[in-house]
Design a protein around this motif. Structure first.
Motif, short mmCIF file in Angstrom:
data_model
loop_
_atom_site.label_atom_id
_atom_site.label_comp_id
_atom_site.label_asym_id
_atom_site.label_seq_id
_atom_site.Cartn_x
_atom_site.Cartn_y
_atom_site.Cartn_z
N VAL A 25 10.48 4.37 22.42
CA VAL A 25 11.20 5.64 22.65
C VAL A 25 11.12 6.52 21.41
N LEU A 26 11.33 5.91 20.25
CA LEU A 26 11.23 6.66 19.00
C LEU A 26 9.83 7.22 18.83
N TRP A 27 8.82 6.42 19.15
CA TRP A 27 7.43 6.89 19.08
C TRP A 27 7.21 8.09 19.99
N ALA A 28 7.74 8.01 21.22
CA ALA A 28 7.54 9.11 22.16
C ALA A 28 8.18 10.39 21.65
N LEU A 29 9.38 10.29 21.11
CA LEU A 29 10.08 11.47 20.61
C LEU A 29 9.34 12.08 19.42
N LEU A 163 4.62 -2.42 15.68
CA LEU A 163 4.66 -1.12 16.33
C LEU A 163 4.93 0.06 15.40
N ALA A 164 5.69 -0.17 14.33
CA ALA A 164 6.16 0.95 13.53
C ALA A 164 5.09 1.65 12.69
N PRO A 165 4.16 0.95 12.03
CA PRO A 165 3.27 1.65 11.09
C PRO A 165 2.53 2.84 11.69
N LYS A 166 1.87 2.65 12.82
CA LYS A 166 1.13 3.78 13.41
C LYS A 166 1.99 4.59 14.37
N ASP A 167 2.75 3.91 15.22
CA ASP A 167 3.45 4.62 16.27
C ASP A 167 4.67 5.40 15.78
#
Length: 448
Positions: A25-29, A163-167
């Protein structure tokens, strides 16, 4: 009153799967906010070029990964998971090394080929915008390897490192990088400088990610001499690679084809419409992360009635917010596209067309997951590959004939064709209906 399946599925939203969902969800935002801000800061032409370059790199990264991410998750689980011993530790070491080397060689080779070809076209005066593809090619190795590292991280429970580094982190960094470049650099060099800085920052994050994921791998894996099962690795990777490449057609190849046939400004407008429309089925993509393991467990344990209840709940979780997003896109298309800046409302027809396909995608529910987790992977792949081929042909033909509206029709129609075909397969060969229509069905009798 909620049953055990309902409560169990809801509790997974609050557990590790829910943590992964939160990062998505954070990635999408962040991704949506970044796309909108870049549209406001760059010129219309540069934004279209940016869309075409990044979409090409996204597609090529799937090609260059060679199916390694999914194959790695499957093989590391088979080779002992968090507690490998003996030959299983050696096989896990071999799988990690082989997939990383293959992805690195493929991505570096593709990046060099893309850069050389783009530079040649530029110096022959055949493609004046080709140099931005040279800069974009620098992103490809890191873009590919972060996906492979993410698979290893997920396998050993490092969700954030996966998930966090790129997304999340990288996409968040792109916003200040774009802001600085558009204010400090002359217009003719802004996009090239931005792409090079994006490549550099992603490469640094890829190195950090590799270090953190390496620490998550059990020491027994690194201590064991690597043992390779190339035949199994090639077999598993090939099957997943074909489906991943075919699936990438619906995520990014439409913008790449638009970049081949349309002026940069129209590409940027279409890209904005596609980003907005993709939000309609975002809940489906996220829910698949949680529903997949539940489908496999309940189906193979014979708990069919419980699985049917789980799929009904999942279909409602997916469809209701998707329907609200669809209504917003259809009723207020110019206002929604106005988030990207002045003039983007011109893509309102493309947005409405794309929204229809995304709503059908959401309405069919977690149908692909159901097929893959119930032993129908081959039928899923057949439908996906044939649908993607038909869609690519339609994209080229309709884009040349009708411009951005044509490619929107081809993309939306292809997405609908793919998911409706999967739904028919699921109804014919399983006892489950993962679509929104499933909430009105009772029992576990498959359709004839």
């Amino acid at each position: 009153m909620k049953g055990p399946a309902d409560l169990h599925l809801l509790t997974r939203f609050a557990g590790r799967a829910g943590y992964a969902l939160g990062l998505r969800v954070l990635w999408a935002l962040i991704s949506f906010a970044g796309a909108a801000l870049l549209a406001r800061w760059f010129s219309a032409g540069d934004y279209g070029r940016y869309a075409a370059v990044t979409s090409l790199i996204t597609f090529l990264s799937v090609v260059c990964a060679l199916g390694a991410p999914n194959a790695l998750v499957r093989m590391l689980a088979e080779f002992g998971g968090d507690h490998p011993t003996g030959d299983k530790a050696a096989l896990a070491h071999g799988a990690l090394r082989a997939t990383h080397i293959a992805a690195l060689v493929a991505s570096v080779g593709a990046a060099l080929a893309l850069a050389a070809g783009a530079a040649a076209l530029h110096f022959m005066h055949l493609a004046p915008d080709a140099m931005v593809y040279v800069a974009g090619a620098a992103m490809l190795p890191a873009f590919t390897l972060t996906d492979v590292e993410a698979a290893a991280g997920r396998s050993y429970g490092r969700v954030f490192s996966a998930l966090a580094p790129k997304d999340v982190i990288w996409r968040l960094l792109l916003i200040p990088l774009a802001w600085g470049v558009t204010r400090l650099m002359p217009p003719q060099t802004q996009l090239t400088a931005f792409l090079l800085l994006a490549a550099l920052s992603l490469t640094v994050l890829a190195v950090v990610q590799a270090w953190t994921v390496r620490r998550a791998v059990p020491p027994a894996v690194w201590e064991a001499p690597p043992l390779y099962r190339f035949r199994d690795l090639v077999r598993i990777s090939t099957s997943t690679w074909v489906t991943q490449v075919a699936s990438a057609v619906f995520r990014s190849l439409d913008v790449v084809i638009a970049g081949l046939f349309l002026p940069p400004r129209q590409v940027g407008l279409y890209f904005a419409a596609s980003r907005v429309a993709a939000l309609i089925s975002f809940v489906l993509v996220s829910t698949n992360l949680i529903v997949g393991p539940e489908v496999a467990k309940l189906h193979h344990s014979g708990a069919h009635a419980q699985l049917i209840r789980t799929l009904k709940l999942a279909s409602m979780i997916v469809f209701l917010p998707s329907l609200l997003a669809f209504v917003a896109c259809v009723v207020f298309p110019e206002r929604v596209l106005g988030l990207f800046g002045q003039g983007f409302g011109d893509a309102r027809v493309e947005l409405i067309v794309l929204a229809v396909g995304q709503l059908i995608n959401a309405a069919t529910g977690c149908v692909g997951i159901v097929l893959m987790m119930t032993g129908l992977e081959r039928k899923n792949a057949e439908v996906l590959v044939t649908s993607s081929v038909i869609t690519v042909v339609a994209m080229v033909v309709l884009t040349r004939a009708f411009g951005p509206v044509g490619i929107a029709v081809a993309t939306s129609g292809g997405l609908a064709l793919w998911n409706l075909r999967l739904w028919f397969v699921a109804r014919r060969h399983t006892a489950y209906d993962p679509s929104i229509l499933g909430i009105f069905r009772s029992g576990a009798t498959p359709a004839v």
